[in-house]
Design a protein around this motif. Structure first.
Motif, PDB file in Angstrom:
ATOM      1  N   ALA A   7      39.755  26.367  19.985  1.00 14.28           N
ATOM      2  CA  ALA A   7      40.270  26.362  18.614  1.00 14.28           C
ATOM      3  C   ALA A   7      41.300  27.467  18.374  1.00 14.28           C
ATOM      4  N   SER A   8      41.160  28.574  19.082  1.00 18.38           N
ATOM      5  CA  SER A   8      42.104  29.688  18.906  1.00 18.38           C
ATOM      6  C   SER A   8      43.396  29.486  19.703  1.00 18.38           C
ATOM      7  N   GLY A   9      43.452  28.403  20.486  1.00 23.16           N
ATOM      8  CA  GLY A   9      44.641  28.140  21.297  1.00 23.16           C
ATOM      9  C   GLY A   9      44.564  28.763  22.679  1.00 23.16           C
ATOM     10  N   GLU A  10      43.476  29.452  22.975  1.00 22.37           N
ATOM     11  CA  GLU A  10      43.292  30.093  24.278  1.00 22.37           C
ATOM     12  C   GLU A  10      42.404  29.243  25.173  1.00 22.37           C
ATOM     13  N   ILE A  11      42.532  29.431  26.459  1.00 29.75           N
ATOM     14  CA  ILE A  11      41.683  28.754  27.427  1.00 29.75           C
ATOM     15  C   ILE A  11      40.500  29.676  27.696  1.00 29.75           C
ATOM     16  N   PRO A  12      39.280  29.200  27.481  1.00 33.44           N
ATOM     17  CA  PRO A  12      38.114  30.066  27.725  1.00 33.44           C
ATOM     18  C   PRO A  12      38.064  30.555  29.172  1.00 33.44           C
ATOM     19  N   ARG A  13      37.854  31.839  29.344  1.00 29.04           N
ATOM     20  CA  ARG A  13      37.810  32.498  30.643  1.00 29.04           C
ATOM     21  C   ARG A  13      36.861  31.789  31.606  1.00 29.04           C
ATOM     22  N   GLU A  14      35.662  31.495  31.152  1.00 31.67           N
ATOM     23  CA  GLU A  14      34.652  30.853  31.995  1.00 31.67           C
ATOM     24  C   GLU A  14      35.139  29.488  32.507  1.00 31.67           C
ATOM     25  N   VAL A  15      35.831  28.742  31.644  1.00 29.04           N
ATOM     26  CA  VAL A  15      36.362  27.427  32.031  1.00 29.04           C
ATOM     27  C   VAL A  15      37.413  27.584  33.122  1.00 29.04           C
ATOM     28  N   VAL A  16      38.307  28.525  32.933  1.00 29.69           N
ATOM     29  CA  VAL A  16      39.367  28.782  33.930  1.00 29.69           C
ATOM     30  C   VAL A  16      38.739  29.136  35.268  1.00 29.69           C
ATOM     31  N   PHE A  17      37.813  30.077  35.260  1.00 32.65           N
ATOM     32  CA  PHE A  17      37.207  30.541  36.502  1.00 32.65           C
ATOM     33  C   PHE A  17      36.437  29.432  37.211  1.00 32.65           C
ATOM     34  N   LYS A  18      35.670  28.660  36.453  1.00 33.83           N
ATOM     35  CA  LYS A  18      34.894  27.578  37.065  1.00 33.83           C
ATOM     36  C   LYS A  18      35.805  26.507  37.660  1.00 33.83           C
ATOM     37  N   MET A  35      32.599  29.160  53.426  1.00 40.38           N
ATOM     38  CA  MET A  35      33.010  30.017  52.306  1.00 40.38           C
ATOM     39  C   MET A  35      32.871  29.266  50.992  1.00 40.38           C
ATOM     40  N   LYS A  36      32.475  30.006  49.976  1.00 43.37           N
ATOM     41  CA  LYS A  36      32.283  29.402  48.661  1.00 43.37           C
ATOM     42  C   LYS A  36      32.660  30.424  47.593  1.00 43.37           C
ATOM     43  N   MET A  37      33.314  29.946  46.546  1.00 42.82           N
ATOM     44  CA  MET A  37      33.630  30.792  45.400  1.00 42.82           C
ATOM     45  C   MET A  37      32.726  30.372  44.252  1.00 42.82           C
ATOM     46  N   ARG A  38      32.267  31.349  43.485  1.00 46.01           N
ATOM     47  CA  ARG A  38      31.514  31.039  42.270  1.00 46.01           C
ATOM     48  C   ARG A  38      31.668  32.169  41.272  1.00 46.01           C
ATOM     49  N   VAL A  39      31.366  31.839  40.023  1.00 46.15           N
ATOM     50  CA  VAL A  39      31.463  32.807  38.937  1.00 46.15           C
ATOM     51  C   VAL A  39      30.099  33.466  38.755  1.00 46.15           C
ATOM     52  N   GLU A  40      30.087  34.786  38.838  1.00 47.47           N
ATOM     53  CA  GLU A  40      28.871  35.565  38.606  1.00 47.47           C
ATOM     54  C   GLU A  40      29.227  36.744  37.721  1.00 47.47           C
ATOM     55  N   ASP A  41      28.427  36.966  36.704  1.00 45.80           N
ATOM     56  CA  ASP A  41      28.659  38.088  35.783  1.00 45.80           C
ATOM     57  C   ASP A  41      30.073  38.080  35.212  1.00 45.80           C
ATOM     58  N   GLY A  42      30.610  36.883  34.985  1.00 45.99           N
ATOM     59  CA  GLY A  42      31.922  36.753  34.365  1.00 45.99           C
ATOM     60  C   GLY A  42      33.111  36.974  35.280  1.00 45.99           C
ATOM     61  N   VAL A  43      32.869  37.124  36.594  1.00 46.07           N
ATOM     62  CA  VAL A  43      33.972  37.300  37.543  1.00 46.07           C
ATOM     63  C   VAL A  43      33.811  36.324  38.700  1.00 46.07           C
ATOM     64  N   ILE A  75      40.023  35.459  47.920  1.00 47.00           N
ATOM     65  CA  ILE A  75      39.519  35.990  46.645  1.00 47.00           C
ATOM     66  C   ILE A  75      40.667  36.656  45.885  1.00 47.00           C
ATOM     67  N   GLY A  76      41.558  37.322  46.592  1.00 40.46           N
ATOM     68  CA  GLY A  76      42.718  37.923  45.924  1.00 40.46           C
ATOM     69  C   GLY A  76      43.572  36.863  45.248  1.00 40.46           C
ATOM     70  N   GLY A  77      43.813  35.765  45.945  1.00 45.51           N
ATOM     71  CA  GLY A  77      44.628  34.688  45.395  1.00 45.51           C
ATOM     72  C   GLY A  77      43.986  34.000  44.208  1.00 45.51           C
ATOM     73  N   ILE A  78      42.704  33.696  44.303  1.00 46.69           N
ATOM     74  CA  ILE A  78      42.045  32.968  43.219  1.00 46.69           C
ATOM     75  C   ILE A  78      41.904  33.845  41.969  1.00 46.69           C
ATOM     76  N   VAL A  79      41.640  35.135  42.162  1.00 48.03           N
ATOM     77  CA  VAL A  79      41.560  36.037  41.002  1.00 48.03           C
ATOM     78  C   VAL A  79      42.944  36.212  40.385  1.00 48.03           C
ATOM     79  N   ALA A  80      43.980  36.276  41.224  1.00 47.71           N
ATOM     80  CA  ALA A  80      45.355  36.347  40.700  1.00 47.71           C
ATOM     81  C   ALA A  80      45.668  35.108  39.865  1.00 47.71           C
ATOM     82  N   MET A  81      45.247  33.935  40.348  1.00 48.44           N
ATOM     83  CA  MET A  81      45.457  32.698  39.581  1.00 48.44           C
ATOM     84  C   MET A  81      44.781  32.782  38.215  1.00 48.44           C
ATOM     85  N   GLY A  82      43.561  33.277  38.199  1.00 47.92           N
ATOM     86  CA  GLY A  82      42.850  33.435  36.924  1.00 47.92           C
ATOM     87  C   GLY A  82      43.578  34.380  35.984  1.00 47.92           C
TER      88      GLY A  82
END
Length: 157
Positions: A7-18, A35-43, A75-82
């Motif tokens: 609603a605020s026009g922003e993309i929710p962080r959790e949605v982007v990361f997932k 190898m697997k990536m997942r969201v833990e503790d908001g990162v 991990i550097g690349g995926i966090v940079a994308m986020g």
């Protein structure tokens, strides 16, 4: 990847990361390496279990340095994308274009301890986000939270 602003026009962080993790986890190479990536503790965190196929030093049963470098780069690349998605700089379509063009231009890995452990966890943080590229710092810890390797990388987009 479907990213819908709230609603605020922003993309929710959790949605982007997932969504980023979901895309990464579809890679046949990363599946092959376990190898697997997942969201833990908001990162976003990268995980790899020790496996006989990932051993580089047979005599000491140590994780291959190339596996460590690969998960650090990933991990550097995926966090940079986020970070790009969430920056709010420019139109969403422009940020998506930057993410699709993201590529590693330089990376230095320091191997600090033998890669012993049941599993390894990679994390990353942005040191600098620029107009055309970014600098990231990444760390790889074992299951006992011992720092195994660290890296600094530059990504261009």
């Amino acid at each position: 990847m479907k990213l819908v602003p709230d609603a605020s026009g922003e993309i929710p962080r959790e949605v982007v990361f997932k969504q980023l993790c979901k895309a990464f986890n579809k890679s046949p190479f990363f599946k092959h390496c376990g190898m697997k990536m997942r969201v833990e503790d908001g990162v976003i965190k990268g995980f790899v279990d020790m496996d006989a196929n990932l051993v580089g030093n047979v005599a000491f049963q140590i994780l291959h340095g190339g596996v460590a470098a690969t998960i650090l780069d990933s991990i550097g690349g995926i966090v940079a994308m986020g970070e790009i998605y969430l920056s709010g700089k420019g139109e969403l379509v422009d940020r998506i274009r930057q993410v699709t063009r993201l590529a590693t231009s330089d990376m230095r890995v320091d191997y600090l301890a033998p890669g012993r452990g049941k599993y390894f966890v990679a994390t990353a943080e942005a040191l600098r986000m620029g107009r055309k590229g970014c600098t990231m710092r990444m760390n790889l810890h074992n299951d006992e939270n011992k720092l195994i390797s660290t890296a600094i990388a530059t990504y261009v987009y």
